[in-house]
Write an enzyme that holds these catalytic residues in place. Structure first.
Site, mmCIF file in Angstrom:
data_model
loop_
_atom_site.group_PDB
_atom_site.id
_atom_site.type_symbol
_atom_site.label_atom_id
_atom_site.label_comp_id
_atom_site.label_asym_id
_atom_site.label_seq_id
_atom_site.Cartn_x
_atom_site.Cartn_y
_atom_site.Cartn_z
ATOM 1 N N VAL A 99 20.935 -33.366 22.651
ATOM 2 C CA VAL A 99 19.945 -33.229 21.572
ATOM 3 C C VAL A 99 20.085 -31.828 20.959
ATOM 4 O O VAL A 99 19.912 -30.818 21.662
ATOM 5 C CB VAL A 99 18.511 -33.432 22.112
ATOM 6 C CG1 VAL A 99 17.498 -33.276 20.984
ATOM 7 C CG2 VAL A 99 18.381 -34.804 22.778
ATOM 8 N N HIS A 117 16.444 -26.762 24.112
ATOM 9 C CA HIS A 117 15.503 -27.195 25.149
ATOM 10 C C HIS A 117 15.975 -26.641 26.477
ATOM 11 O O HIS A 117 17.163 -26.619 26.760
ATOM 12 C CB HIS A 117 15.386 -28.717 25.221
ATOM 13 C CG HIS A 117 16.689 -29.447 25.276
ATOM 14 N ND1 HIS A 117 17.514 -29.578 24.180
ATOM 15 C CD2 HIS A 117 17.327 -30.078 26.294
ATOM 16 C CE1 HIS A 117 18.592 -30.260 24.514
ATOM 17 N NE2 HIS A 117 18.507 -30.576 25.797
ATOM 18 N N HIS A 154 15.612 -27.366 30.431
ATOM 19 C CA HIS A 154 15.171 -28.323 31.442
ATOM 20 C C HIS A 154 14.595 -27.531 32.612
ATOM 21 O O HIS A 154 15.250 -26.606 33.115
ATOM 22 C CB HIS A 154 16.358 -29.119 32.004
ATOM 23 C CG HIS A 154 17.089 -29.965 31.018
ATOM 24 N ND1 HIS A 154 17.006 -31.342 31.005
ATOM 25 C CD2 HIS A 154 17.958 -29.645 30.021
ATOM 26 C CE1 HIS A 154 17.788 -31.835 30.062
ATOM 27 N NE2 HIS A 154 18.375 -30.819 29.441
#
Ligand code: AMP
Length: 126
Positions: A106, A110, A112
């Site tokens: 994506v 981001h 994790h």
């Protein structure tokens, strides 16, 4: 080359409210939500609300306020999940897959946060 942000990526849609998410934490500049395909008992994604493709894009272009907010949001998620070693938690791992070799699916930054079981050594030869 520079960075080209695709505003049709799935996290952009989550930020616009077009796709639901299970929110763990929201701050002025960040959203944290459960990963839909959890790979550990705890698997949360922390994203900035700004249009940043990946970590180096963010670290080079984001404001100091956004960077502080993102860093603190990650720490707050660890606290919320009770995995922070400072309070007796069993710890966690942070990952930011980036680009082709990092196998980033994506194209919106981001991190994790995975936790809840022993996670093994970080990189095995494969
Ligand atoms: P990456 O491979 O680092 O780009 O990771 C993308 C992550 O997004 C994967 O762990 C997916 O399971 C997760 N993911 C994809 N779609 C959603 C969604 N709609 N809600 C929550 N997590 C998602």
């Amino acid at each position: 080359m520079g960075y080209v942000y695709d505003d049709q990526n799935i996290f952009a849609k989550i930020l616009r409210g077009e796709i639901p998410n299970t929110t763990v934490l929201e701050t002025e500049h960040c959203l944290a939500f459960h990963d839909i395909y959890a790979q550990a008992p705890e698997h949360v994604l922390v994203i900035p609300k700004g249009p940043y493709v990946c970590f180096d894009h963010f670290s080079n272009m984001a404001s100091a306020e956004e960077i502080v907010d993102f860093t603190r949001a990650i720490g707050q998620v660890a606290l919320a999940l009770k995995v922070d070693p400072g309070n007796g938690g069993d710890g966690y791992r942070l990952l930011a897959n980036t680009g082709k070799n990092g196998v980033q699916d994506v194209p919106h930054l981001h991190v994790h946060l995975v936790a809840g079981r022993p996670l093994g050594r970080m990189l095995r030869n494969n």
